[in-house]
Design an enzyme around this catalytic site. Structure first.
Site, short mmCIF file in Angstrom:
data_model
loop_
_atom_site.label_atom_id
_atom_site.label_comp_id
_atom_site.label_asym_id
_atom_site.label_seq_id
_atom_site.Cartn_x
_atom_site.Cartn_y
_atom_site.Cartn_z
CG HIS A 1 -35.64 -17.60 -2.60
ND1 HIS A 1 -34.62 -18.42 -3.03
CD2 HIS A 1 -35.35 -17.33 -1.28
CE1 HIS A 1 -33.76 -18.64 -2.04
NE2 HIS A 1 -34.17 -17.98 -0.98
CG HIS B 1 -35.72 -21.17 2.22
ND1 HIS B 1 -35.32 -20.76 3.47
CD2 HIS B 1 -35.06 -20.37 1.34
CE1 HIS B 1 -34.48 -19.76 3.36
NE2 HIS B 1 -34.30 -19.49 2.08
CD GLU C 1 -31.70 -21.77 1.02
OE1 GLU C 1 -32.09 -21.19 -0.01
OE2 GLU C 1 -31.15 -21.17 1.94
C1 GLA Z 1 -31.79 -17.59 1.02
C2 GLA Z 1 -30.89 -16.50 0.61
C3 GLA Z 1 -30.67 -15.57 1.77
C4 GLA Z 1 -31.97 -15.04 2.29
C5 GLA Z 1 -32.88 -16.20 2.63
C6 GLA Z 1 -34.23 -15.69 3.04
O1 GLA Z 1 -31.17 -18.44 1.90
O2 GLA Z 1 -29.67 -16.95 0.11
O3 GLA Z 1 -29.86 -14.50 1.38
O4 GLA Z 1 -32.59 -14.27 1.32
O5 GLA Z 1 -33.00 -17.06 1.53
O6 GLA Z 1 -34.18 -14.66 3.96
#
Ligand code: GLA
Length: 359
Positions: A108, A182, A323
């Protein structure tokens, strides 16, 4: 109720940056509150089948909690949503090292991604929409990424109960870009238990299996005959604890689905990605996107240690995310659709969330 967009102060970051919050309201009372810190959607209220409004996204009541510790609640994710293996990629003959912040990988956008930056913002309004435009310039080298990236993300709430999320970016050097939103959804209301009884249809014949560190193997695997087959509406919890290596590694669903996109469709056309239903409240969420993939994450890392808005505890699997994205680790996987943005091009991506109810 009438359409409106308003703005108010929402506190100050530890490094003294003032944060504003924008409130978008449509004529049916749907209300989106989004702040300039991370472009975070702090709350999202939609009616249930009886018309009662409820907040369907997880988050905190105040800025301090977001700054202190947030698992990306409601945030804009960039420069690269999801993971890049070992935080490393090679582009135009040069190898770049990003911060490693998720086991051996970069997640991220790194240690201080777009979710932790204060964005400029202004409101926009037409005779059927209200919106907020977030903008920031990510300097060359930020979090290890090449090029100056000029990014605009717009949230537009429409009278017909859609929230449109538009992403645009330009660069002065070749660089990977993969932006997403997100928000953690619980259609019965944030903090009202887990989402295992909520149902999903995911318009994907295949997905990208991962290794034990959540990096795609490069394979595009059919969902048929696996717990990843959501082509017909299925409860999130129906198969989540099946004896399946992929589910075990991720602790549930935390995978990129490869969206079905007819060859005849222009690359910038929206496809219907997800239909989500909460049988209890009657709320529905439909997701449309121009992106080739979608990460469905079922809040497997939530463990009841976070107390969010209104003092409510976020239990294990107390939310799901949708996402929309390019596939994880694309800079290291030449067979995946490219995420490299070149100077002179404009990165453009659109995702639509449509809110509704069923009887
Ligand atoms: C995304 C990732 C997950 C986790 C979340 C935040 O969805 O794929 O593995 O890291 O973000 O906790």
């Amino acid at each position: 109720m009438s359409r409106s967009v308003t703005q108010a102060p929402f506190g100050t970051t530890p490094d003294s940056q003032a944060v504003e919050i924008y409130t978008l309201t449509n004529p049916h009372g749907i209300q989106v509150r989004a702040m300039t810190y991370g472009g975070v959607i702090v709350s999202l209220k939609t009616p249930d089948r009886t018309g009662e409004l409820g907040d369907i996204v997880l988050g905190y009541d105040d800025l301090a909690h977001y700054v202190a510790d947030s698992p990306y609640f409601g945030a804009i994710i960039g420069r690269y949503a999801n993971r890049i293996a070992k935080g490393r990629f090679t582009l135009d003959g040069k190898t770049y090292q990003l911060p490693v912040n998720d086991g051996p990988n970069s997640l991220h956008g790194g240690t201080k991604g777009f979710d932790k930056r204060v964005w400029d913002a202004h409101s926009v309004q037409t005779d059927s929409t209200v919106g907020v435009v977030f903008h920031r310039v990510s300097p060359d080298g930020e979090e290890g990424y090449p090029g100056t990236l000029d990014v605009t993300v717009t949230y537009t709430l429409k009278d017909d109960d859609e929230l449109v999320i538009d992403y645009r970016a330009t660069t002065d050097e070749d660089t990977p870009v993969n932006l997403t939103q997100h928000s953690y959804f619980n259609l019965d209301g944030a903090g009202n238990g887990d989402v295992l009884g909520q149902e999903l249809m995911v318009n994907a014949d295949s997905y990208t299996p991962i290794d034990s560190t959540f990096i795609p193997t490069g394979q595009i695997a059919p969902v048929a005959g696996t717990p990843f087959d959501f082509r017909t509406l299925t409860a999130i919890g129906a198969r989540i604890d099946d004896d399946n290596q992929q589910l075990k590694w991720a602790g549930g669903y935390d995978h990129n689905f490869v969206l079905n996109r007819p060859d005849s469709l222009p690359a910038d056309a929206l496809v219907h990605a997800v239909h989500a239903v909460d049988p209890k409240s009657g709320r529905t969420l439909d997701v449309y996107t121009t992106e080739p993939g979608i990460q469905i994450y079922t809040g497997n890392f939530l463990d009841g240690t976070i107390t969010g808005k209104d003092g409510k505890v976020y239990v294990h699997r107390g939310a799901f995310t949708v996402e929309t994205q390019h596939y994880p680790d694309s800079p290291n996987e030449p067979s995946f659709p490219s995420t490299i943005l070149h100077p002179g091009q404009t990165y453009q991506s659109r995702t639509v969330w449509k809110f509704g109810v069923q009887g």
